[in-house]
Design a protein around this motif. Structure first.
Motif, PDB file in Angstrom:
ATOM      1  N   ASP A   1       0.776  -1.103  -0.094  1.00  0.00           N
ATOM      2  CA  ASP A   1       0.050   0.049   0.023  1.00  0.00           C
ATOM      3  C   ASP A   1       0.682   1.234  -0.069  1.00  0.00           C
ATOM      4  OD1 ASP A   1      -2.552   1.240   2.252  1.00  0.00           O
ATOM      5  OD2 ASP A   1      -1.680   1.992   0.179  1.00  0.00           O
ATOM      6  N   SER A   2       0.792   2.009  -1.103  1.00  0.00           N
ATOM      7  CA  SER A   2       1.678   3.292  -1.035  1.00  0.00           C
ATOM      8  C   SER A   2       1.182   4.474  -0.421  1.00  0.00           C
ATOM      9  CB  SER A   2       1.685   3.673  -2.766  1.00  0.00           C
ATOM     10  OG  SER A   2       0.294   4.078  -2.994  1.00  0.00           O
ATOM     11  N   GLY A   3      -0.004   4.348   0.276  1.00  0.00           N
ATOM     12  CA  GLY A   3      -0.528   5.489   0.842  1.00  0.00           C
ATOM     13  C   GLY A   3      -1.246   6.567   0.131  1.00  0.00           C
ATOM     14  N   VAL A   4      -1.315   6.276  -1.441  1.00  0.00           N
ATOM     15  CA  VAL A   4      -2.071   7.173  -2.199  1.00  0.00           C
ATOM     16  C   VAL A   4      -3.451   6.274  -2.450  1.00  0.00           C
ATOM     17  CG1 VAL A   4      -2.255   8.062  -4.540  1.00  0.00           C
ATOM     18  CG2 VAL A   4       0.095   8.044  -3.159  1.00  0.00           C
ATOM     19  N   THR A   5      -4.438   7.224  -2.175  1.00  0.00           N
ATOM     20  CA  THR A   5      -5.600   6.681  -2.443  1.00  0.00           C
ATOM     21  C   THR A   5      -6.493   7.381  -3.938  1.00  0.00           C
ATOM     22  OG1 THR A   5      -7.149   8.182  -1.083  1.00  0.00           O
ATOM     23  CG2 THR A   5      -6.253   6.061  -0.068  1.00  0.00           C
ATOM     24  N   GLN A   6      -7.104   6.553  -4.338  1.00  0.00           N
ATOM     25  CA  GLN A   6      -7.995   6.941  -5.637  1.00  0.00           C
ATOM     26  C   GLN A   6      -9.238   6.502  -5.736  1.00  0.00           C
ATOM     27  OE1 GLN A   6      -4.356   6.179  -8.606  1.00  0.00           O
ATOM     28  NE2 GLN A   6      -5.940   7.523  -9.790  1.00  0.00           N
ATOM     29  N   THR A   7     -10.188   7.226  -5.688  1.00  0.00           N
ATOM     30  CA  THR A   7     -11.661   6.958  -6.045  1.00  0.00           C
ATOM     31  C   THR A   7     -12.348   7.530  -7.333  1.00  0.00           C
ATOM     32  OG1 THR A   7     -12.325   8.769  -4.862  1.00  0.00           O
ATOM     33  CG2 THR A   7     -12.145   6.790  -3.563  1.00  0.00           C
ATOM     34  N   PRO A   8     -13.219   6.790  -7.882  1.00  0.00           N
ATOM     35  CA  PRO A   8     -13.612   5.379  -7.780  1.00  0.00           C
ATOM     36  C   PRO A   8     -12.680   4.395  -8.383  1.00  0.00           C
ATOM     37  CG  PRO A   8     -14.740   6.227  -9.713  1.00  0.00           C
ATOM     38  CD  PRO A   8     -13.656   7.532  -9.182  1.00  0.00           C
ATOM     39  N   LYS A   9     -12.571   3.186  -8.002  1.00  0.00           N
ATOM     40  CA  LYS A   9     -11.759   2.137  -8.775  1.00  0.00           C
ATOM     41  C   LYS A   9     -12.128   1.886  -9.992  1.00  0.00           C
ATOM     42  CE  LYS A   9     -10.487  -0.387  -4.584  1.00  0.00           C
ATOM     43  NZ  LYS A   9     -10.320  -1.507  -3.656  1.00  0.00           N
ATOM     44  N   HIS A  10     -13.453   1.717 -10.337  1.00  0.00           N
ATOM     45  CA  HIS A  10     -14.001   1.593 -11.768  1.00  0.00           C
ATOM     46  C   HIS A  10     -15.140   2.544 -12.013  1.00  0.00           C
ATOM     47  CE1 HIS A  10     -12.127  -2.368 -11.603  1.00  0.00           C
ATOM     48  NE2 HIS A  10     -12.604  -2.550 -10.241  1.00  0.00           N
ATOM     49  N   LEU A  11     -15.322   3.001 -13.309  1.00  0.00           N
ATOM     50  CA  LEU A  11     -16.041   3.932 -13.634  1.00  0.00           C
ATOM     51  C   LEU A  11     -16.604   3.709 -15.132  1.00  0.00           C
ATOM     52  CD1 LEU A  11     -17.377   6.625 -12.606  1.00  0.00           C
ATOM     53  CD2 LEU A  11     -15.256   7.919 -13.461  1.00  0.00           C
ATOM     54  N   ILE A  12     -17.783   3.440 -15.101  1.00  0.00           N
ATOM     55  CA  ILE A  12     -18.142   3.183 -16.572  1.00  0.00           C
ATOM     56  C   ILE A  12     -19.332   4.236 -16.824  1.00  0.00           C
ATOM     57  CG2 ILE A  12     -19.624   1.425 -18.224  1.00  0.00           C
ATOM     58  CD1 ILE A  12     -18.855  -0.793 -16.202  1.00  0.00           C
ATOM     59  N   THR A  13     -19.092   4.717 -18.196  1.00  0.00           N
ATOM     60  CA  THR A  13     -19.806   6.026 -18.240  1.00  0.00           C
ATOM     61  C   THR A  13     -20.250   5.983 -20.061  1.00  0.00           C
ATOM     62  OG1 THR A  13     -20.185   8.312 -18.381  1.00  0.00           O
ATOM     63  CG2 THR A  13     -17.940   7.698 -18.678  1.00  0.00           C
ATOM     64  N   ALA A  14     -20.758   6.968 -20.480  1.00  0.00           N
ATOM     65  CA  ALA A  14     -21.110   6.903 -22.174  1.00  0.00           C
ATOM     66  C   ALA A  14     -20.381   7.843 -22.684  1.00  0.00           C
ATOM     67  CB  ALA A  14     -22.728   7.220 -22.215  1.00  0.00           C
ATOM     68  N   THR A  15     -20.309   8.010 -23.903  1.00  0.00           N
ATOM     69  CA  THR A  15     -19.568   9.076 -24.666  1.00  0.00           C
ATOM     70  C   THR A  15     -20.440  10.447 -24.442  1.00  0.00           C
ATOM     71  OG1 THR A  15     -20.990   8.513 -26.717  1.00  0.00           O
ATOM     72  CG2 THR A  15     -18.626   7.757 -26.618  1.00  0.00           C
ATOM     73  N   GLY A  16     -19.413  11.438 -24.554  1.00  0.00           N
ATOM     74  CA  GLY A  16     -20.129  12.713 -24.283  1.00  0.00           C
ATOM     75  C   GLY A  16     -20.403  13.367 -23.044  1.00  0.00           C
ATOM     76  N   GLN A  17     -20.313  12.285 -22.036  1.00  0.00           N
ATOM     77  CA  GLN A  17     -20.317  12.418 -20.562  1.00  0.00           C
ATOM     78  C   GLN A  17     -19.135  13.184 -19.950  1.00  0.00           C
ATOM     79  OE1 GLN A  17     -23.128  12.118 -18.956  1.00  0.00           O
ATOM     80  NE2 GLN A  17     -23.914  11.828 -21.031  1.00  0.00           N
ATOM     81  N   ARG A  18     -19.233  13.526 -18.589  1.00  0.00           N
ATOM     82  CA  ARG A  18     -18.247  14.129 -17.939  1.00  0.00           C
ATOM     83  C   ARG A  18     -18.002  13.349 -16.711  1.00  0.00           C
ATOM     84  NH1 ARG A  18     -16.050  19.676 -16.492  1.00  0.00           N
ATOM     85  NH2 ARG A  18     -15.843  19.590 -14.180  1.00  0.00           N
ATOM     86  N   VAL A  19     -16.652  13.129 -16.098  1.00  0.00           N
ATOM     87  CA  VAL A  19     -16.478  12.453 -14.878  1.00  0.00           C
ATOM     88  C   VAL A  19     -15.448  13.194 -14.224  1.00  0.00           C
ATOM     89  CG1 VAL A  19     -17.413  10.143 -15.966  1.00  0.00           C
ATOM     90  CG2 VAL A  19     -14.774  10.902 -15.916  1.00  0.00           C
ATOM     91  N   THR A  20     -15.388  12.895 -12.803  1.00  0.00           N
ATOM     92  CA  THR A  20     -14.505  13.601 -11.869  1.00  0.00           C
ATOM     93  C   THR A  20     -13.578  12.267 -11.467  1.00  0.00           C
ATOM     94  OG1 THR A  20     -15.417  15.586 -11.595  1.00  0.00           O
ATOM     95  CG2 THR A  20     -13.899  14.900 -10.025  1.00  0.00           C
ATOM     96  N   LEU A  21     -12.269  12.258 -11.681  1.00  0.00           N
ATOM     97  CA  LEU A  21     -11.548  11.062 -10.732  1.00  0.00           C
ATOM     98  C   LEU A  21     -10.976  12.089  -9.538  1.00  0.00           C
ATOM     99  CD1 LEU A  21      -9.799   9.464 -13.872  1.00  0.00           C
ATOM    100  CD2 LEU A  21     -12.303   9.394 -12.884  1.00  0.00           C
ATOM    101  N   ARG A  22     -10.795  11.213  -8.239  1.00  0.00           N
ATOM    102  CA  ARG A  22     -10.327  12.088  -7.269  1.00  0.00           C
ATOM    103  C   ARG A  22      -8.984  11.261  -6.518  1.00  0.00           C
ATOM    104  NH1 ARG A  22     -12.630  14.803  -2.253  1.00  0.00           N
ATOM    105  NH2 ARG A  22     -11.090  14.334  -0.629  1.00  0.00           N
ATOM    106  N   CYS A  23      -8.197  11.971  -5.883  1.00  0.00           N
ATOM    107  CA  CYS A  23      -6.903  11.529  -5.438  1.00  0.00           C
ATOM    108  C   CYS A  23      -6.417  12.087  -4.106  1.00  0.00           C
ATOM    109  CB  CYS A  23      -5.880  11.680  -6.504  1.00  0.00           C
ATOM    110  SG  CYS A  23      -3.997  11.315  -5.950  1.00  0.00           S
ATOM    111  N   SER A  24      -6.111  11.137  -3.400  1.00  0.00           N
ATOM    112  CA  SER A  24      -5.472  11.807  -1.753  1.00  0.00           C
ATOM    113  C   SER A  24      -3.895  11.398  -1.924  1.00  0.00           C
ATOM    114  CB  SER A  24      -6.253  11.209  -0.716  1.00  0.00           C
ATOM    115  OG  SER A  24      -7.795  11.812  -0.863  1.00  0.00           O
ATOM    116  N   PRO A  25      -3.313  12.243  -1.743  1.00  0.00           N
ATOM    117  CA  PRO A  25      -1.844  12.002  -1.722  1.00  0.00           C
ATOM    118  C   PRO A  25      -1.444  11.303  -0.459  1.00  0.00           C
ATOM    119  CG  PRO A  25      -2.037  14.424  -1.352  1.00  0.00           C
ATOM    120  CD  PRO A  25      -3.526  13.742  -1.672  1.00  0.00           C
ATOM    121  N   ARG A  26      -0.036  10.899  -0.247  1.00  0.00           N
ATOM    122  CA  ARG A  26       0.214  10.492   0.972  1.00  0.00           C
ATOM    123  C   ARG A  26       0.369  11.603   1.943  1.00  0.00           C
ATOM    124  NH1 ARG A  26       5.850   7.789   1.003  1.00  0.00           N
ATOM    125  NH2 ARG A  26       6.273   9.983   0.409  1.00  0.00           N
TER     126      ARG A  26
END
Lengths: 115, 111
Positions: A1-26
């Motif tokens: 475990d590096s101490g860096v966390t990311q959410t979500p683990k998986h994301l399924i969406t459609a073309t044209g959509q918008r998503v946000t990926l999140r990261c918490s550093p060590r």
């Protein structure tokens, strides 16, 4: 475990959509980096933030943007998604981009699938 | 940033040493050699780095030639869990520390 966390683990969406990926550093790391790994392009650097400020840009599309918040977590926003944006997105963090404390530690990634 | 050259694939027997070579003939004086590995689709894992002296940690040893044009990552007793893609990356010591990943070496550890 590096101490860096990311959410979500998986994301399924459609073309044209918008998503946000999140990261918490060590804890204690001031710098955050985003990388994209697709089957045909390998691991590619997208963007770096240091203590809330953008420090370097790589091959990041204009449809993509990122920011780092005062609590040092970072978000990568992907808009007008296309099939080709399907990839693994990794976040990494380091204490400081300068000097010897440069070692980047990677999170587990977010797997994005655009249908 | 200096470019690196690695063999696309290697294999070794479990319990034996795995020696992974990397050529970085255009490396400059302010560039470090970093090694990462990626097991399947997990996040890249930091292994070791060095400037000009040989380095050792709990995971591996890094041997850098005197002219710094090549290096070797040594996993002293490879296990099946060491099967991964290994990346040798040359990193410039400036304020922007982006990692430029090449194709790496796919190491297969055989039982």
């Amino acid at each position: 475990d590096s101490g860096v966390t990311q959410t979500p683990k998986h994301l399924i969406t459609a073309t044209g959509q918008r998503v946000t990926l999140r990261c918490s550093p060590r804890s204690g790391d001031l710098s955050v980096y985003w990388y994209q790994q697709s089957l045909d392009q390998g691991l590619q650097f997208l963007i770096q933030y240091y203590n809330g400020e953008e420090r370097a840009k790589g091959n990041i599309l204009e449809r993509f943007s990122a920011q780092q918040f005062p609590d040092l977590h970072s978000e990568l926003n992907l808009s007008s998604l296309e099939l080709g944006d399907s990839a693994l997105y990794f976040c990494a963090s380091s204490v400081d981009p300068g000097g010897s404390r440069k070692t980047q530690y990677f999170g587990p990634g977010t797997r994005l699938l655009v249908l | 940033d200096a470019k690196t050259t690695q063999p696309p694939s290697m294999d070794c027997a479990e319990g034996r040493a795995a020696n992974l070579p990397c050529n970085h003939s255009t490396i400059s004086g302010n560039e470090y050699v970093y090694w990462y590995r990626q097991i399947h689709s997990q996040g890249p894992q930091y292994i070791i780095h060095g400037l000009k002296n040989n380095e050792t940690n709990e995971m591996a040893s890094l041997i850098i030639t005197e002219d710094r044009k090549s290096s070797t990552l040594i996993l002293p007793h490879a296990t099946l869990r060491d099967t991964a893609v290994y990346y040798c990356i040359v990193v410039r010591m400036d304020s922007s520390y982006k990692l430029i990943f090449g194709s790496g070496t796919r190491l297969l550890v055989r039982p």
